[in-house]
Design an enzyme around this catalytic site. Structure first.
Site, short mmCIF file in Angstrom:
data_model
loop_
_atom_site.label_atom_id
_atom_site.label_comp_id
_atom_site.label_asym_id
_atom_site.label_seq_id
_atom_site.Cartn_x
_atom_site.Cartn_y
_atom_site.Cartn_z
N ASN A 278 71.66 45.53 -2.51
CA ASN A 278 72.34 44.25 -2.75
C ASN A 278 71.63 43.15 -1.95
O ASN A 278 70.70 43.44 -1.19
CB ASN A 278 73.81 44.41 -2.35
CG ASN A 278 73.94 44.55 -0.85
OD1 ASN A 278 73.15 45.23 -0.23
ND2 ASN A 278 74.91 43.87 -0.28
N CYS A 280 71.99 41.35 0.83
CA CYS A 280 71.71 41.38 2.29
C CYS A 280 71.26 42.74 2.78
O CYS A 280 71.05 42.95 3.99
CB CYS A 280 72.94 40.87 3.03
SG CYS A 280 73.38 39.21 2.52
N GLY A 281 71.10 43.70 1.89
CA GLY A 281 70.44 44.96 2.23
C GLY A 281 71.34 46.09 2.72
O GLY A 281 70.86 47.19 2.98
N GLU A 282 72.65 45.84 2.84
CA GLU A 282 73.49 46.88 3.44
C GLU A 282 73.94 47.96 2.45
O GLU A 282 74.54 48.95 2.87
CB GLU A 282 74.71 46.27 4.16
CG GLU A 282 75.80 45.67 3.30
CD GLU A 282 75.50 44.22 2.92
OE1 GLU A 282 74.33 43.81 2.99
OE2 GLU A 282 76.44 43.51 2.53
N THR A 428 79.19 40.07 7.16
CA THR A 428 80.52 39.46 7.39
C THR A 428 80.43 37.96 7.70
O THR A 428 81.20 37.44 8.51
CB THR A 428 81.30 40.19 8.53
OG1 THR A 428 80.70 39.89 9.80
CG2 THR A 428 81.35 41.68 8.33
N ILE A 431 83.92 36.50 6.31
CA ILE A 431 85.17 37.13 6.78
C ILE A 431 85.26 37.18 8.30
O ILE A 431 86.35 37.22 8.85
CB ILE A 431 85.43 38.53 6.14
CG1 ILE A 431 84.32 39.51 6.46
CG2 ILE A 431 85.70 38.41 4.65
CD1 ILE A 431 84.70 40.96 6.11
P1 ADP Z 1 81.74 38.03 3.25
O1 ADP Z 1 81.85 37.75 4.71
O2 ADP Z 1 81.90 36.79 2.42
O3 ADP Z 1 82.64 39.12 2.77
P2 ADP Z 1 79.06 39.08 3.76
O4 ADP Z 1 78.38 37.98 4.52
O5 ADP Z 1 79.51 40.26 4.55
O6 ADP Z 1 80.26 38.50 2.90
O7 ADP Z 1 78.07 39.59 2.62
C1 ADP Z 1 78.34 40.81 1.98
C2 ADP Z 1 77.67 40.84 0.66
O8 ADP Z 1 78.31 39.92 -0.20
C3 ADP Z 1 76.21 40.43 0.65
O9 ADP Z 1 75.32 41.43 1.01
C4 ADP Z 1 76.05 40.03 -0.80
O10 ADP Z 1 75.91 41.19 -1.60
C5 ADP Z 1 77.38 39.38 -1.09
N1 ADP Z 1 77.33 37.94 -0.86
C6 ADP Z 1 77.39 37.27 0.29
N2 ADP Z 1 77.29 35.94 0.10
C7 ADP Z 1 77.17 35.78 -1.22
C8 ADP Z 1 77.02 34.66 -2.09
N3 ADP Z 1 76.96 33.42 -1.63
N4 ADP Z 1 76.93 34.91 -3.40
C9 ADP Z 1 76.96 36.14 -3.89
N5 ADP Z 1 77.11 37.22 -3.13
C10 ADP Z 1 77.20 37.05 -1.84
#
Ligand code: ADP
Length: 579
Positions: A278, A280-282, A428, A431
């Site tokens: 995905n 961010c690679g996780e 995160t 969140i």
């Molecule tokens: P959050 O804090 O909003 O839950 P994260 O920063 O933990 O999100 O990111 C988790 C994953 O969510 C990312 O690896 C990516 O797959 C997806 N993601 C994050 N930001 C976006 C964005 N702007 N648009 C689409 N997908 C996103």
């Protein structure tokens, strides 16, 4: 307008409420919120608990709705943003992560572009491996013309993302991958060197173990045509290696993805090879797989007794049980954007429970980030989370059955489990703001900062809450000290004991190897992968970057992202969030 905090609302920070209001709470046509943060947690809990009807009665639904609500309302656990935004709404798309396959045909590419648009509109991020595309200038049978190459198609996906604002909430995000054997690899490596180019993509080179050995032994490297599998040019492995490190030094891109390591831990190798993650690679995923993530808010699990501070392992266990069940329920009720994705989700049921607030937790425990003690605790904690997650998933398998591909998985025949993967460390970015804690497993980036609000550009001063508590507890002059930190953003001009300085080191003051060691400590006990930015000082050299890349591979990381301070305005993984 800020929603007024009522007595019975969860203790949310002002920043959290602002963020929730601008992006998460349901709104009417007039733009005003139709729900409070409390209502949002209830909406999500209620929607996700509906899954319980597949195995239990109304009583179970109510029981789990309350458990889900409580764990979110107390900020013990939060699911990824799409779940908070969409659960219980008409969209009801809950996953943050998707991977789509790209084949060497115009029809397939534009089909995938359409699905990408729909996934991004629903709040998901998309990852692609472009290595199957024939190189630039290769001959095209149909038209007798020449191909435009993977990069031209990456640009099309980037442009599409630019215009899909997810319900006016945030722009989408992508991961683009190219194999180190692809004939267009140099163009790919250098493609993000100018500011603003491909800004909706993180790029990673898919590096094989063979390539690393070729670098080690200074061998020449064979580039291969992806269609015919015939050898094309040869190039010195070290020339490519230098180019990657130089580009990372200059712009933060590309990162590396170690697909051999990823596939070594692929839970369903007979279903297929993993060739992408995905954005961010996780989460390494098979084509058409998706994953819903969630994170434990670590500071909430720190027991504060007079003599010592420790993790509250019992509360952690209870929360993990609830969180894994919540995420498995998400797989059940998710409104998948396409039939292939739904099929894969039911077949493997991948979920990813991770952590946020690691730096805050270490600060509360008075353990410096750059210490053996911190790394040991990271391993102990993540081992515990992984064991408890598997335990819960096994329990769910007893009640609900193992995932459909289980018989063909590494878990068969002795280990029935409900989910092919259970754990993952996400960035995160948003969140952690809702939970008012430090992001993921990252060290603190600053101690006091102006937080710029993404949507309206308003800035808010903020001081690190752990630091604030530390000074209020241990320093009689804390008020003056905190004022000074708020002004200067650092401890530089203050006369403080060495231990205090060490405890409050920020990201760039921590030697890069400690960043890698934390990533490795968490990775070794994580089913999926760890998203981490290895932030290094501006003065770092290309050689430093090569060294870090090498160490990351040796330590069996699944991928690595390095960002040299000030080389670009900000990396996408940070830019994605509301920082
Ligand atoms: P959050 O804090 O909003 O839950 P994260 O920063 O933990 O999100 O990111 C988790 C994953 O969510 C990312 O690896 C990516 O797959 C997806 N993601 C994050 N930001 C976006 C964005 N702007 N648009 C689409 N997908 C996103």
């Amino acid at each position: 307008m800020i929603y007024p905090i009522k007595n019975n609302d969860p203790a949310l920070s002002e920043n959290a409420i602002r963020l929730l209001q601008s992006r998460y709470l349901r709104k009417g046509v007039d733009g005003l919120s139709l729900e409070t943060p409390d209502d949002m947690f209830r909406r999500v809990a209620k929607a996700v608990a509906q899954a319980e009807l597949s195995w239990g009665g109304l009583q179970e639904v109510k029981q789990w709705e309350d458990a889900f609500y409580t764990t979110m309302r107390h900020l013990f656990f939060l699911p990824n943003s799409p779940t908070l935004m969409n659960a219980g709404t008409t969209a009801n798309q809950l996953s943050a992560c998707f991977v789509l396959p790209i084949q060497d045909s115009l029809e397939n590419i534009f089909d995938m572009l359409k699905w990408t648009a729909l996934i991004q509109q629903s709040g998901g991020g998309t990852g692609f491996n472009f290595s199957n595309l024939r190189p630039k200038d290769a001959y095209l049978n149909k038209t007798s013309g020449t191909a435009s190459g993977p990069l031209s198609f990456i640009k099309i996906f980037d442009a599409a993302t630019e215009y899909i604002k997810q319900g006016g909430k945030r722009r989408g995000a992508n991961m683009g991958i190219l194999s180190i054997t692809h004939p267009d690899i140099e163009v790919f490596i250098t493609s993000k060197q100018s500011n603003g180019v491909l800004r909706n993509f993180n790029l990673s080179v898919d590096i094989t173990d063979d390539f690393m050995k070729a670098v080690e032994n200074d061998l020449s490297w064979q580039l291969v045509h992806p269609m015919s599998q015939q050898g094309e040019r040869k190039i010195a492995a070290r020339t490519l290696w230098d180019l990657i490190a130089q580009c990372t030094w200059a712009s933060g891109d590309p990162g590396l993805l170690f697909l051999d390591t990823i596939n070594k831990y692929n839970p369903t190798p007979s279903i297929g090879l993993i060739d992408s993650t995905n954005p961010c690679g996780e989460v390494p995923l098979l084509p058409y797989e998706s994953c819903t993530l969630g994170s434990l808010n670590l500071p909430k699990f720190i027991l504060n007794t007079k003599s010592s501070r420790e993790f509250n392992w019992n509360l952690l266990t209870e929360t993990i049980k609830t969180a894994i069940r919540f995420l498995d329920d998400c797989v059940e009720i998710n409104n998948y954007p396409m039939p292939e994705i739904k099929k894969m989700a039911y077949a493997n049921r991948k979920i990813g429970l991770g952590v946020m607030g690691w730096a805050d937790a270490l600060g509360m425990l008075s353990i410096p980030y750059d210490s053996e003690e911190a790394v040991k605790l990271a391993e102990r904690l993540m081992k515990f989370i992984q064991e408890q997650s598997h335990e819960t998933s096994r329990h769910l398998a007893d009640q609900r059955g193992a995932f459909n591909n289980w018989k063909d998985s590494i878990y068969a025949p002795d280990y029935p489990i409900r989910n092919a993967t259970c754990t993952s460390i996400a960035p995160t970015g948003s969140i952690s703001i809702i939970a008012n804690t430090s992001a993921s497993i990252e060290p603190w980036f600053g101690l006091a900062y102006q937080r710029k609000h993404v949507l309206n550009d308003e800035t808010l001063p903020e001081i690190n809450s752990v630091l604030k508590e530390h000074f209020q507890t241990y320093y009689p002059e804390s008020h003056a000290i905190l004022e000074e930190i708020l002004l200067s953003g650092s401890l530089k001009n203050l006369a403080l004991p060495t231990e205090t300085r060490r405890l409050f080191k920020t990201s760039l003051e921590i030697a890069p190897i400690w960043h890698i060691r934390h990533q490795a400590a968490f990775q070794h006990f994580t089913d999926n992968a760890v998203s981490k930015t290895i932030n290094i000082p501006e003065s770092s050299s290309v050689a430093d970057i090569k060294e870090l890349y090498w160490t990351a591979w040796k330590m069996q990381l699944k991928g690595v992202t390095i960002f040299r301070d000030k080389c670009k305005p900000s990396p996408i993984s940070q830019g994605l969030s509301a920082h």
